[in-house]
Design a protein around this motif. Sequence first.
Motif, mmCIF file in Angstrom:
data_model
loop_
_atom_site.group_PDB
_atom_site.id
_atom_site.type_symbol
_atom_site.label_atom_id
_atom_site.label_comp_id
_atom_site.label_asym_id
_atom_site.label_seq_id
_atom_site.Cartn_x
_atom_site.Cartn_y
_atom_site.Cartn_z
ATOM 1 N N GLU A 12 0.938 -1.160 -0.096
ATOM 2 C CA GLU A 12 0.017 0.048 -0.089
ATOM 3 C C GLU A 12 0.972 1.243 0.027
ATOM 4 O O GLU A 12 0.546 2.377 -0.582
ATOM 5 C CB GLU A 12 -0.909 -0.133 1.243
ATOM 6 N N SER A 171 -8.097 1.997 -2.617
ATOM 7 C CA SER A 171 -7.693 0.450 -2.433
ATOM 8 C C SER A 171 -8.324 -0.643 -1.579
ATOM 9 O O SER A 171 -9.093 -0.253 -0.864
ATOM 10 C CB SER A 171 -6.120 0.444 -2.097
ATOM 11 N N ASP A 172 -8.172 -1.899 -1.709
ATOM 12 C CA ASP A 172 -8.574 -2.722 -1.293
ATOM 13 C C ASP A 172 -8.187 -2.745 0.472
ATOM 14 O O ASP A 172 -9.397 -2.743 1.150
ATOM 15 C CB ASP A 172 -8.161 -4.171 -1.811
ATOM 16 N N GLU A 173 -7.179 -2.438 0.566
ATOM 17 C CA GLU A 173 -6.649 -2.087 1.844
ATOM 18 C C GLU A 173 -7.442 -1.179 2.576
ATOM 19 O O GLU A 173 -7.801 -1.033 3.851
ATOM 20 C CB GLU A 173 -5.147 -1.876 2.101
ATOM 21 N N ALA A 176 -10.792 -2.086 3.665
ATOM 22 C CA ALA A 176 -11.158 -2.799 4.778
ATOM 23 C C ALA A 176 -11.139 -1.826 6.009
ATOM 24 O O ALA A 176 -11.674 -2.153 6.992
ATOM 25 C CB ALA A 176 -10.066 -3.804 4.793
#
Length: 221
Positions: A12, A171-173, A176
């Motif tokens: 990231e 982003s996916d992170e 989350a």
Amino acid sequence: MNHDIPTYSLAERDRRWAMARDLMAAEDVDVLVVFGEREGALPAPFAFDNYLTNDRPGSIVVFPREGEPLAFVPLPMYAADNFESHQRGDAVWIGPRNFRFPRHPAAIADAVRTFAGERCTVGVVGAEPMPPYYFIPPLPVGLQAGMAHALPNATVKPVGHHLMQMMLRQSDEELAVVRHAAAIGDEMARAMIAATRPGATEAEIYRAATAAAIDNGMVPP
């Protein structure tokens, strides 16, 4: 709720740093200076520095086209905390050797010269208004004037709005982390509902929400 707290990886970091360099290329700037307010600044801390450091907010990041950025911090404890994380094996984004103290305009200007020379274009994040909370630029006037005095041959270009637009794609992170924070918000709401009854004071309801936030590892605001 689930107490597996999502964190940001070095992948990231690399994604964000690549995005910062894409911004520099698009804006034709040689170096970035990213201002961040101290932690605990309310109601909405200006923490673009944290976006690039994943560390305690309140630094000024000098970000070059190549190589590792420097973080100028207001207290030596910032570097000590980072070093402790480094010793524990945490995936710190900026190592202890890249911390600098204090956040003095002459020191920041010297870093800019080292990275980009005297006649350079500096992209500044914090030199333009950021509504709804910042109707004037959050970068302190004294810091801005000191840097201008120390870098008389440099051109300063505000790039904060462009960076903010690039940050909107999550982003996916990041998603989350947003989901985790939202789940804690739901826990706070449930605690407030449970505390609400005839005769309850606002302080009791606020206390319940604050306790739920802290129990789940979040700062209430």
